[in-house]
Write an enzyme that holds these catalytic residues in place. Sequence first.
Site, PDB file in Angstrom:
ATOM      1  N   ILE A 209       0.970  -1.222   0.054  1.00  0.00           N
ATOM      2  CA  ILE A 209       0.142  -0.169  -0.009  1.00  0.00           C
ATOM      3  C   ILE A 209       1.165   1.291  -0.079  1.00  0.00           C
ATOM      4  O   ILE A 209       0.491   2.114  -0.519  1.00  0.00           O
ATOM      5  CB  ILE A 209      -0.771  -0.039   1.408  1.00  0.00           C
ATOM      6  CG1 ILE A 209      -1.761  -1.349   1.389  1.00  0.00           C
ATOM      7  CG2 ILE A 209      -1.880   1.246   1.012  1.00  0.00           C
ATOM      8  CD1 ILE A 209      -2.757  -1.326   2.605  1.00  0.00           C
TER       9      ILE A 209
ATOM     10  N   ASP B 122      12.312  -0.404   6.683  1.00  0.00           N
ATOM     11  CA  ASP B 122      13.599  -1.315   6.835  1.00  0.00           C
ATOM     12  C   ASP B 122      13.731  -2.414   5.779  1.00  0.00           C
ATOM     13  O   ASP B 122      14.654  -3.464   5.926  1.00  0.00           O
ATOM     14  CB  ASP B 122      13.520  -1.658   8.226  1.00  0.00           C
ATOM     15  CG  ASP B 122      12.240  -2.715   8.626  1.00  0.00           C
ATOM     16  OD1 ASP B 122      11.419  -2.945   7.628  1.00  0.00           O
ATOM     17  OD2 ASP B 122      12.179  -3.288   9.734  1.00  0.00           O
ATOM     18  N   LEU B 123      12.948  -2.443   5.003  1.00  0.00           N
ATOM     19  CA  LEU B 123      12.682  -3.459   3.785  1.00  0.00           C
ATOM     20  C   LEU B 123      12.585  -5.113   4.332  1.00  0.00           C
ATOM     21  O   LEU B 123      13.005  -5.797   3.868  1.00  0.00           O
ATOM     22  CB  LEU B 123      14.027  -3.466   2.862  1.00  0.00           C
ATOM     23  CG  LEU B 123      14.285  -2.179   1.968  1.00  0.00           C
ATOM     24  CD1 LEU B 123      15.363  -2.158   1.456  1.00  0.00           C
ATOM     25  CD2 LEU B 123      12.745  -1.735   1.343  1.00  0.00           C
TER      26      LEU B 123
ATOM     27  N   SER C 218      -6.254  -1.716  10.936  1.00  0.00           N
ATOM     28  CA  SER C 218      -6.825  -2.848  10.183  1.00  0.00           C
ATOM     29  C   SER C 218      -8.228  -2.941  10.530  1.00  0.00           C
ATOM     30  O   SER C 218      -8.788  -3.331  11.750  1.00  0.00           O
ATOM     31  CB  SER C 218      -6.028  -3.780  10.925  1.00  0.00           C
ATOM     32  OG  SER C 218      -6.812  -5.196  10.596  1.00  0.00           O
TER      33      SER C 218
ATOM     34  N   TYR D  22      -1.671  -9.505  16.444  1.00  0.00           N
ATOM     35  CA  TYR D  22      -1.559  -8.138  15.333  1.00  0.00           C
ATOM     36  C   TYR D  22      -2.830  -7.464  15.480  1.00  0.00           C
ATOM     37  O   TYR D  22      -2.489  -6.022  15.396  1.00  0.00           O
ATOM     38  CB  TYR D  22      -1.534  -8.888  13.728  1.00  0.00           C
ATOM     39  CG  TYR D  22      -1.953  -7.918  12.747  1.00  0.00           C
ATOM     40  CD1 TYR D  22      -1.098  -7.189  12.242  1.00  0.00           C
ATOM     41  CD2 TYR D  22      -3.122  -7.804  12.310  1.00  0.00           C
ATOM     42  CE1 TYR D  22      -1.078  -6.180  11.210  1.00  0.00           C
ATOM     43  CE2 TYR D  22      -3.275  -6.996  11.319  1.00  0.00           C
ATOM     44  CZ  TYR D  22      -2.505  -6.257  10.595  1.00  0.00           C
ATOM     45  OH  TYR D  22      -2.692  -5.215   9.720  1.00  0.00           O
TER      46      TYR D  22
ATOM     47  N   LYS E 112      -2.488  -3.440  16.636  1.00  0.00           N
ATOM     48  CA  LYS E 112      -2.840  -2.383  15.621  1.00  0.00           C
ATOM     49  C   LYS E 112      -4.029  -1.452  16.356  1.00  0.00           C
ATOM     50  O   LYS E 112      -4.132  -0.297  16.174  1.00  0.00           O
ATOM     51  CB  LYS E 112      -3.203  -2.947  14.361  1.00  0.00           C
ATOM     52  CG  LYS E 112      -2.193  -3.657  13.389  1.00  0.00           C
ATOM     53  CD  LYS E 112      -1.503  -2.740  12.738  1.00  0.00           C
ATOM     54  CE  LYS E 112      -2.060  -1.872  11.924  1.00  0.00           C
ATOM     55  NZ  LYS E 112      -1.125  -1.062  11.047  1.00  0.00           N
TER      56      LYS E 112
ATOM     57  N   ASN F  36     -10.115  -5.642   3.336  1.00  0.00           N
ATOM     58  CA  ASN F  36      -9.186  -6.505   2.650  1.00  0.00           C
ATOM     59  C   ASN F  36      -8.584  -5.665   1.364  1.00  0.00           C
ATOM     60  O   ASN F  36      -9.272  -5.743   0.375  1.00  0.00           O
ATOM     61  CB  ASN F  36      -9.595  -7.764   2.254  1.00  0.00           C
ATOM     62  CG  ASN F  36      -9.766  -8.575   3.236  1.00  0.00           C
ATOM     63  OD1 ASN F  36     -10.797  -8.506   4.292  1.00  0.00           O
ATOM     64  ND2 ASN F  36      -8.981  -9.755   3.576  1.00  0.00           N
TER      65      ASN F  36
HETATM   66  N1  LIG Z   1      -3.218  -5.114   3.100  1.00  0.00           N
HETATM   67  C1  LIG Z   1      -4.096  -5.011   3.686  1.00  0.00           C
HETATM   68  O1  LIG Z   1      -5.293  -5.545   3.299  1.00  0.00           O
HETATM   69  C2  LIG Z   1      -4.146  -4.270   4.984  1.00  0.00           C
HETATM   70  C3  LIG Z   1      -5.386  -4.225   5.762  1.00  0.00           C
HETATM   71  C4  LIG Z   1      -5.747  -3.486   7.043  1.00  0.00           C
HETATM   72  C5  LIG Z   1      -4.533  -2.838   7.470  1.00  0.00           C
HETATM   73  N2  LIG Z   1      -3.234  -2.809   6.682  1.00  0.00           N
HETATM   74  C6  LIG Z   1      -2.130  -2.029   7.277  1.00  0.00           C
HETATM   75  O2  LIG Z   1      -1.399  -1.120   6.179  1.00  0.00           O
HETATM   76  C7  LIG Z   1      -0.049  -1.175   5.887  1.00  0.00           C
HETATM   77  C8  LIG Z   1       0.537  -1.707   5.225  1.00  0.00           C
HETATM   78  O3  LIG Z   1       0.250  -2.866   4.709  1.00  0.00           O
HETATM   79  P1  LIG Z   1       0.920  -3.699   3.443  1.00  0.00           P
HETATM   80  O4  LIG Z   1      -0.434  -4.425   3.174  1.00  0.00           O
HETATM   81  O5  LIG Z   1       1.149  -2.676   2.420  1.00  0.00           O
HETATM   82  O6  LIG Z   1       2.121  -4.496   4.243  1.00  0.00           O
HETATM   83  P2  LIG Z   1       3.317  -4.570   3.697  1.00  0.00           P
HETATM   84  O7  LIG Z   1       4.146  -5.749   4.575  1.00  0.00           O
HETATM   85  O8  LIG Z   1       3.588  -4.529   2.062  1.00  0.00           O
HETATM   86  O9  LIG Z   1       4.036  -3.189   3.875  1.00  0.00           O
HETATM   87  C9  LIG Z   1       4.782  -2.808   5.436  1.00  0.00           C
HETATM   88  C10 LIG Z   1       5.803  -2.261   5.381  1.00  0.00           C
HETATM   89  O10 LIG Z   1       6.382  -1.724   6.334  1.00  0.00           O
HETATM   90  C11 LIG Z   1       7.972  -2.190   6.442  1.00  0.00           C
HETATM   91  N3  LIG Z   1       8.339  -2.313   7.957  1.00  0.00           N
HETATM   92  C12 LIG Z   1       8.232  -3.419   8.531  1.00  0.00           C
HETATM   93  N4  LIG Z   1       8.501  -3.012   9.735  1.00  0.00           N
HETATM   94  C13 LIG Z   1       9.148  -1.955   9.833  1.00  0.00           C
HETATM   95  C14 LIG Z   1       9.958  -1.166  10.790  1.00  0.00           C
HETATM   96  N5  LIG Z   1      10.158  -1.548  11.902  1.00  0.00           N
HETATM   97  N6  LIG Z   1      10.382  -0.099  10.356  1.00  0.00           N
HETATM   98  C15 LIG Z   1      10.362   0.423   9.026  1.00  0.00           C
HETATM   99  N7  LIG Z   1       9.618  -0.078   8.219  1.00  0.00           N
HETATM  100  C16 LIG Z   1       9.104  -1.453   8.509  1.00  0.00           C
HETATM  101  C17 LIG Z   1       8.150  -3.505   5.405  1.00  0.00           C
HETATM  102  O11 LIG Z   1       9.296  -3.487   5.044  1.00  0.00           O
HETATM  103  C18 LIG Z   1       7.115  -3.144   4.515  1.00  0.00           C
HETATM  104  O12 LIG Z   1       7.418  -2.381   3.226  1.00  0.00           O
HETATM  105  C19 LIG Z   1       0.051  -1.997   7.583  1.00  0.00           C
HETATM  106  O13 LIG Z   1       0.203  -0.906   8.741  1.00  0.00           O
HETATM  107  C20 LIG Z   1      -1.032  -2.632   7.669  1.00  0.00           C
HETATM  108  O14 LIG Z   1      -1.192  -3.195   9.176  1.00  0.00           O
HETATM  109  C21 LIG Z   1      -3.140  -3.517   5.532  1.00  0.00           C
END
Ligand SMILES: NC(=O)c1ccc[n+]([C@@H]2O[C@H](COP(=O)([O-])OP(=O)(O)OC[C@H]3O[C@@H](n4cnc5c(N)ncnc54)[C@H](O)[C@@H]3O)[C@@H](O)[C@H]2O)c1
Length: 321
Positions: A16, A36-37, A127, A155, A159, A184
């Site tokens: 996202i 932090d990748l 979330s 989780y 959150k 989602n």
């Molecule tokens: N994908 C979904 O359906 C969904 C739904 C609800 C909420 N979210 C929230 O949206 C956000 C993005 O989710 P996503 O699906 O893109 O996940 P993702 O895993 O693709 O993105 C998370 C990013 O955070 C980085 N990261 C992790 N720990 C870190 C740290 N300590 N310091 C710096 N960077 C760090 C990761 O490298 C990654 O690039 C998250 O907060 C997730 O909880 C996602």
Amino acid sequence: MKAANRVVVTGGAGFIGSNLVDRLLAEGYAVDVVDDLSTGSLLNLHEARTQGEGKFSFFQASVNGDEFQEIISVRQPKYIFHLAAQADVRKSMADPVYDAEVNLLGSIRVLDAARCNSVQKVIYAASGGTLYGELPANRDSFVESDRGELPDSFYGISKALVLDYLDGYRKVFDLEYSALALGNVYGPRQDPNGEAGVVSIFFSKMRQGQPTTIFGDGRQTRDFVFVDDVVDAFVRALDSGGGLVMNVASNVATSVLTLHKLQSELSNYHQEPIFSPARSGELMHSRLDNTLARVHLGWEPWTPLEDGLKRTLAYFKATLG
Ligand SMILES: NC(=O)c1ccc[n+]([C@@H]2O[C@H](COP(=O)([O-])OP(=O)(O)OC[C@H]3O[C@@H](n4cnc5c(N)ncnc54)[C@H](O)[C@@H]3O)[C@@H](O)[C@H]2O)c1
């Protein structure tokens, strides 16, 4: 001195976050990504990295480290989008300490860096899927005030607790926030090798002619929302929806069976899914009312599921062949 249009996106190399970065750059913001990748990838920032000098910077750092505080104090962003997270529910159950370090403590550090540097607003990715629990039989969808008991997964808990800290920082330090409780989310750049992201997992398997697995009977429903629409809500939250948690979801329940059928048709895939036992702790139904986001952000889930799936498939074809 605060740069008028500088924003920081934590987690900006993720699914996202990277889509948000591209939109912000297109809107003329100067964007700094801190990631932090751990699960994100620089490949997701391919377009962003072609931007001219001063428009885009990438910092490989954890939101938990001292370096993060330094980055915020040097870069002086006006806004922080906080998306960095450990986003894997099963990992949170196996290692609750790591989950809390990233999702709870990391988020508090982001809020603290924001208040110490007079950041105008923090916009947080909450979330929606884990916030409310199982939808009661007599209800169509959850509204934000349904938040009550603690969620079932660590989780979900970490959150959700951040929402209380956002409120606390607003009350005590006057730090403004908006929290978007996402349904989602699906779309280009979602990792098909992750634990979540059923759309990308199905497309990836279907493209490779491999069998697909449905956990449970497939009648469980989810509230799918396209990533571009989610990104649009984040951008709208820059100057609206202060102090609110808002569901950002389609408010449409789609069963996994229906999703599989739609994706099979689009992919010209003719294999039946394999059915495996339902995974423990998985919700049967999840659907989120989006009235608050409509009213306060002027937001709509603009993209119908079938259109979003077509665009996601086009991405898979372009990247996976
Ligand atoms: N994908 C979904 O359906 C969904 C739904 C609800 C909420 N979210 C929230 O949206 C956000 C993005 O989710 P996503 O699906 O893109 O996940 P993702 O895993 O693709 O993105 C998370 C990013 O955070 C980085 N990261 C992790 N720990 C870190 C740290 N300590 N310091 C710096 N960077 C760090 C990761 O490298 C990654 O690039 C998250 O907060 C997730 O909880 C996602």
